[in-house]
Write an enzyme that holds these catalytic residues in place. Sequence first.
Site, short mmCIF file in Angstrom:
data_model
loop_
_atom_site.label_atom_id
_atom_site.label_comp_id
_atom_site.label_asym_id
_atom_site.label_seq_id
_atom_site.Cartn_x
_atom_site.Cartn_y
_atom_site.Cartn_z
N LYS A 105 0.85 -1.19 0.00
CA LYS A 105 0.00 0.00 0.00
C LYS A 105 0.89 1.24 0.00
CE LYS A 105 -3.76 2.03 2.81
NZ LYS A 105 -4.50 1.87 4.10
N SER B 268 -9.21 -0.34 7.57
CA SER B 268 -8.73 -0.26 6.19
C SER B 268 -8.04 -1.50 5.64
CB SER B 268 -7.78 0.92 6.04
OG SER B 268 -8.53 2.09 5.96
N SER C 152 -9.48 2.09 3.42
CA SER C 152 -8.68 2.81 2.47
C SER C 152 -7.78 1.92 1.61
CB SER C 152 -7.80 3.83 3.19
OG SER C 152 -6.91 3.17 4.09
N1 GLN Z 1 -12.52 4.48 7.04
C1 GLN Z 1 -11.85 4.85 8.26
C2 GLN Z 1 -11.38 6.27 8.14
O1 GLN Z 1 -11.63 6.88 7.14
C3 GLN Z 1 -10.70 3.93 8.52
C4 GLN Z 1 -9.58 4.17 7.61
C5 GLN Z 1 -8.36 3.37 7.96
O2 GLN Z 1 -8.44 2.36 8.64
N2 GLN Z 1 -7.22 3.86 7.51
O3 GLN Z 1 -10.79 6.81 9.05
#
Ligand code: GLN
Length: 468
Positions: free
Chosen positions: A61, A160, A136
């Site tokens: 990632k 994410s 994400s």
């Molecule tokens: N969707 C959550 C956020 O926007 C988690 C994102 C993540 O785990 N990086 O904060």
Amino acid sequence: MIDTLRLTAEDAIGLVERGEVSSAELHQAYVAAIAERDPELHAYLRVLEEPNGPSIPIALKDVIGTKDVETTAGSRILEGYVPVYDSTVAARCKARGLSLLGKTNTDEFAMGSSTENSAYGPTHNPWDPSRVPGGSGGGSAAAVSAGLAPWALGSDTGGSIKQPSALCGNVGLRPTYGTVSRYGIVAFASSLDQVGPVARTVRDCALLYSIIAGRDHCDSTTVELPHAVELPEAEDLKGLRVGVPKEFNEHEAIEPGVRDAVQRAIELCRELGAEVGECSLPHAVEYGMPCYYLIAPAEASSNLARYDGVRYGHRAAAADRLEMYERTREEGFGDEPKRRIMVGTYALSAGYYDAYYGQAQKVRTLLIREHAEQFERFDVLVSPTSPSVAFELGARTANPLAMYLSDLLTIPSCLAGLPGLNVPCGLSEGLPVGLQLIGPQFSENTLFRIGHALENAIGFDGVPARWR
Ligand code: GLN
């Protein structure tokens, strides 16, 4: 011919070690698969055509810092930033001979649940390109499901890794906080961020976890694992106690098709010999979300202060230094990071600190205790990972609150620092449904054991239907 859609990392390593396939041939097979399928999916932000390690490839990632390879975290503000050092996880992959295949797409600074917040355009779900892959880490999850990488690393702050794995139909582990180094990772919310594996099987996931986990002297929040990672073999769940928290399984946001698939998986746990019982975490679902959306933006506002145009990536032209800072941040950050910087700065400001950030920290402690209490009775808690299957692109972009709800069920255990594993457990509307397994700190081996037994019993075919 190497069938990258079905090849597991474990099998790929076997092929290379027995000399049946060279690492270069393997790398090329994935590069060819990417050339064929990634124009439609956009799982990758950049691809390395040449192998750079003697073993099998891996995708990372784009929040994971890689020496000499651009690392943007899906943001314009980091465009052109080429780290001069490897993050610890990238270095550990290299030390194991893994070949860097490319950097995968992500919501900007990992803020999002659909990968639509990437400044470089969204990733599409391999099962249905009109749908999101989750986020994400939608790039890593889509890459694995589409056979564009044997395995990948993601990062998980509030879901994410788990949620995109659920939406793309693969296995994702969010490790116990502190077991994987954050050194060299683009920081979002430091008390929550954890890097973890995304793979086709639970065994691959365990193997990759064993490569990246453990104490790192460059990250003082890391610890040595209390026990070595075990590759799961058992086919049954005898002696294990499975808790079914009702707030996580009966929430109104859960789609009927998701609920059915998860119920069947819970029934399977019983058939495989586990003791299954209902339980309750009365505050986790209700207060997890508001608590997270104070703590994560507060930490993000502080972490993102470093992007000033001086040290990394994009720098705006301006007459003086102050104007340069302002313009760089105005041009470089997208809407979601700006929203979070504002929320976080507000929550941390004098006069509001105790009412917001301080209060959220107390709620966080409550959630830690609430989970710990259940682990006196149960080895693992199960629920859907995501209340819904993959949604259409654009369906939630206009409404940040609807988007935030995607992580309703993944967030509470993240706040509590607990490990969570997503295991595919069936289809609803032709799209993957994910089962979330949550355990106490350092219970990864138990999660792998349960996940592996369920995976075998369920027999989920992770190859998107349109490519079978
Ligand atoms: N969707 C959550 C956020 O926007 C988690 C994102 C993540 O785990 N990086 O904060």
